[in-house]
Design a protein around this motif. Structure first.
Motif, PDB file in Angstrom:
ATOM      1  N   GLY A 190      -0.929   5.759  21.070  1.00  0.00           N
ATOM      2  CA  GLY A 190      -0.261   6.903  21.659  1.00  0.00           C
ATOM      3  C   GLY A 190       0.061   6.733  23.126  1.00  0.00           C
ATOM      4  O   GLY A 190       0.895   7.460  23.665  1.00  0.00           O
ATOM      5  N   ALA A 191      -0.590   5.763  23.804  1.00  0.00           N
ATOM      6  CA  ALA A 191      -0.309   5.540  25.221  1.00  0.00           C
ATOM      7  C   ALA A 191       1.021   4.834  25.423  1.00  0.00           C
ATOM      8  O   ALA A 191       1.738   5.099  26.393  1.00  0.00           O
ATOM      9  CB  ALA A 191      -1.443   4.736  25.861  1.00  0.00           C
ATOM     10  N   THR A 192       1.362   3.931  24.522  1.00  0.00           N
ATOM     11  CA  THR A 192       2.596   3.141  24.674  1.00  0.00           C
ATOM     12  C   THR A 192       3.686   3.543  23.679  1.00  0.00           C
ATOM     13  O   THR A 192       4.823   3.097  23.807  1.00  0.00           O
ATOM     14  CB  THR A 192       2.298   1.647  24.494  1.00  0.00           C
ATOM     15  OG1 THR A 192       1.846   1.404  23.152  1.00  0.00           O
ATOM     16  CG2 THR A 192       1.222   1.180  25.472  1.00  0.00           C
ATOM     17  N   GLY A 193       3.332   4.327  22.685  1.00  0.00           N
ATOM     18  CA  GLY A 193       4.313   4.681  21.658  1.00  0.00           C
ATOM     19  C   GLY A 193       4.572   3.566  20.671  1.00  0.00           C
ATOM     20  O   GLY A 193       5.606   3.555  20.006  1.00  0.00           O
ATOM     21  N   ALA A 194       3.635   2.619  20.561  1.00  0.00           N
ATOM     22  CA  ALA A 194       3.797   1.485  19.647  1.00  0.00           C
ATOM     23  C   ALA A 194       2.926   1.681  18.419  1.00  0.00           C
ATOM     24  O   ALA A 194       1.860   2.307  18.480  1.00  0.00           O
ATOM     25  CB  ALA A 194       3.422   0.177  20.348  1.00  0.00           C
ATOM     26  N   GLY A 195       3.368   1.138  17.299  1.00  0.00           N
ATOM     27  CA  GLY A 195       2.572   1.230  16.085  1.00  0.00           C
ATOM     28  C   GLY A 195       3.048   0.247  15.046  1.00  0.00           C
ATOM     29  O   GLY A 195       4.160  -0.271  15.122  1.00  0.00           O
ATOM     30  N   TRP A 196       2.207  -0.025  14.058  1.00  0.00           N
ATOM     31  CA  TRP A 196       2.560  -0.911  12.962  1.00  0.00           C
ATOM     32  C   TRP A 196       1.642  -0.656  11.782  1.00  0.00           C
ATOM     33  O   TRP A 196       0.591  -0.035  11.920  1.00  0.00           O
ATOM     34  CB  TRP A 196       2.479  -2.376  13.386  1.00  0.00           C
ATOM     35  CG  TRP A 196       1.284  -2.766  14.200  1.00  0.00           C
ATOM     36  CD1 TRP A 196       1.223  -2.895  15.551  1.00  0.00           C
ATOM     37  CD2 TRP A 196      -0.040  -3.082  13.726  1.00  0.00           C
ATOM     38  NE1 TRP A 196      -0.045  -3.261  15.954  1.00  0.00           N
ATOM     39  CE2 TRP A 196      -0.835  -3.384  14.849  1.00  0.00           C
ATOM     40  CE3 TRP A 196      -0.611  -3.134  12.463  1.00  0.00           C
ATOM     41  CZ2 TRP A 196      -2.171  -3.729  14.764  1.00  0.00           C
ATOM     42  CZ3 TRP A 196      -1.955  -3.481  12.352  1.00  0.00           C
ATOM     43  CH2 TRP A 196      -2.712  -3.777  13.502  1.00  0.00           C
ATOM     44  N   VAL A 197       2.074  -1.099  10.627  1.00  0.00           N
ATOM     45  CA  VAL A 197       1.279  -1.041   9.403  1.00  0.00           C
ATOM     46  C   VAL A 197       1.274  -2.433   8.797  1.00  0.00           C
ATOM     47  O   VAL A 197       2.310  -3.098   8.754  1.00  0.00           O
ATOM     48  CB  VAL A 197       1.861  -0.035   8.399  1.00  0.00           C
ATOM     49  CG1 VAL A 197       1.043  -0.023   7.109  1.00  0.00           C
ATOM     50  CG2 VAL A 197       1.900   1.364   8.998  1.00  0.00           C
ATOM     51  N   ALA A 198       0.111  -2.893   8.346  1.00  0.00           N
ATOM     52  CA  ALA A 198       0.034  -4.248   7.792  1.00  0.00           C
ATOM     53  C   ALA A 198      -0.975  -4.300   6.666  1.00  0.00           C
ATOM     54  O   ALA A 198      -2.043  -3.669   6.737  1.00  0.00           O
ATOM     55  CB  ALA A 198      -0.347  -5.259   8.875  1.00  0.00           C
ATOM     56  N   LEU A 199      -0.639  -5.029   5.625  1.00  0.00           N
ATOM     57  CA  LEU A 199      -1.623  -5.360   4.604  1.00  0.00           C
ATOM     58  C   LEU A 199      -2.639  -6.323   5.191  1.00  0.00           C
ATOM     59  O   LEU A 199      -2.330  -7.122   6.088  1.00  0.00           O
ATOM     60  CB  LEU A 199      -0.940  -6.008   3.402  1.00  0.00           C
ATOM     61  CG  LEU A 199      -0.039  -5.128   2.544  1.00  0.00           C
ATOM     62  CD1 LEU A 199       0.782  -5.996   1.597  1.00  0.00           C
ATOM     63  CD2 LEU A 199      -0.872  -4.127   1.750  1.00  0.00           C
ATOM     64  N   GLY A 200      -3.867  -6.266   4.690  1.00  0.00           N
ATOM     65  CA  GLY A 200      -4.841  -7.268   5.069  1.00  0.00           C
ATOM     66  C   GLY A 200      -4.527  -8.591   4.391  1.00  0.00           C
ATOM     67  O   GLY A 200      -3.578  -8.715   3.622  1.00  0.00           O
ATOM     68  N   HIS A 201      -5.339  -9.617   4.673  1.00  0.00           N
ATOM     69  CA  HIS A 201      -5.184 -10.899   3.983  1.00  0.00           C
ATOM     70  C   HIS A 201      -5.973 -10.831   2.699  1.00  0.00           C
ATOM     71  O   HIS A 201      -7.180 -10.570   2.693  1.00  0.00           O
ATOM     72  CB  HIS A 201      -5.674 -12.050   4.850  1.00  0.00           C
ATOM     73  CG  HIS A 201      -5.358 -13.391   4.256  1.00  0.00           C
ATOM     74  ND1 HIS A 201      -6.068 -13.920   3.199  1.00  0.00           N
ATOM     75  CD2 HIS A 201      -4.375 -14.287   4.530  1.00  0.00           C
ATOM     76  CE1 HIS A 201      -5.554 -15.087   2.873  1.00  0.00           C
ATOM     77  NE2 HIS A 201      -4.533 -15.332   3.660  1.00  0.00           N
ATOM     78  N   ALA A 202      -5.301 -11.037   1.584  1.00  0.00           N
ATOM     79  CA  ALA A 202      -5.928 -10.903   0.272  1.00  0.00           C
ATOM     80  C   ALA A 202      -6.599 -12.207  -0.149  1.00  0.00           C
ATOM     81  O   ALA A 202      -6.030 -13.291  -0.002  1.00  0.00           O
ATOM     82  CB  ALA A 202      -4.885 -10.508  -0.773  1.00  0.00           C
TER      83      ALA A 202
END
Length: 259
Positions: A190-202
């Motif tokens: 929330g400080a930089t307005g950055a975000g992402w979503v990622a699967l873990g390593h299976a």
């Protein structure tokens, strides 16, 4: 079909169908609005609006090959942050995340899981922190999702750490049919307005790998996160392009950050 499966199995509706029997022509791209500007999608079977403010997983099935992604826009600390996540058909008993953070205030990390099995599963989340491993255990109902808000998890310290997620069937009789789970991490700053979503390593971790998109660009910060989830020190050789290799020793159960 595209089916929502709600986390709370006690709700009056545990699923909603957003698409059923819908055809997609060769080369065609379609979009399905789940929610937009306060308007909620309708269940294709009952005609009722989907349930609001309830966590869910999305399960996509088709009679042909499809590529699909979920796009989201959230607000954290007054910042609107957009993320996207690809659908996956893979399930695994083990998922590894090189860096997860608990930073109450402006940073928000969420570990989320989906149990695709027709039986209940036990999920063990092991956070390898500076003070030692922390184990958190969840039981996830069959074909349900579950999640962990790290900032609300008192057992975890305020720091960054690696995480290993493992699953097993609740009942031994289901051991041979247990497919594993799907696990992903959502990260919002929330400080930089950055975000992402990622699967873990299976599954089993590799002993070598390549990052195709790395590069040294003025004004750009690039970090390489190296996580050693084993009980012995690992020596890693990092090579950028055709340059000389750099050796890095990573202690057991530790994460190393390289600029």
């Amino acid at each position: 079909s595209l089916v929502m499966r709600y986390e709370d199995a006690t709700l009056g509706r545990t699923t909603n169908t957003l698409a059923s029997g819908r055809s997609i022509c060769a080369g065609e791209r379609i979009g399905i609005d789940i929610s937009r500007a306060g308007m909620l999608a309708m269940d294709a079977v009952s005609g009722q609006p989907i349930l609001n403010e309830q966590p869910y997983a999305l399960v996509l099935t088709a009679d042909g090959q499809l590529s699909a992604a979920l796009e989201r826009s959230d607000v954290f600390s007054g910042q609107r942050i957009s993320t996207a996540e690809d659908f996956t058909g893979d399930a695994s008993r083990t998922w590894t995340f090189a860096r997860v953070e608990k930073r109450p205030g402006s940073m928000f990390d969420f570990l989320v899981f989906y149990n695709p099995n027709p039986h209940d599963s036990v999920i063990t989340i092991t956070a390898l922190t500076s003070g030692g491993p922390v184990h958190i255990i969840h039981t996830v109902c069959d074909m349900r999702r579950d999640g962990l808000n790290l900032n609300d998890t008192a057992q975890l310290p305020t720091e960054a750490f690696g995480v290993v997620v493992m699953s097993r069937p609740l009942l031994g009789a289901d051991e041979s049919s247990h497919r594993g789970i799907v696990a992903a991490l959502s990260h919002f700053d929330g400080a930089t307005g950055a975000g992402w979503v990622a699967l873990g390593h299976a599954g089993t971790l590799p002993t070598s790998g390549v990052f195709a998109g790395a590069g040294a660009v003025p004004g750009l910060t690039t970090e390489l996160l190296l996580f050693n989830p084993t009980a012995a020190t690992a020596t890693v050789e990092v090579r950028a392009g055709g340059g000389a290799p750099t050796s890095v020793d990573i202690p057991a159960f530790a994460t190393s950050v390289r600029a």
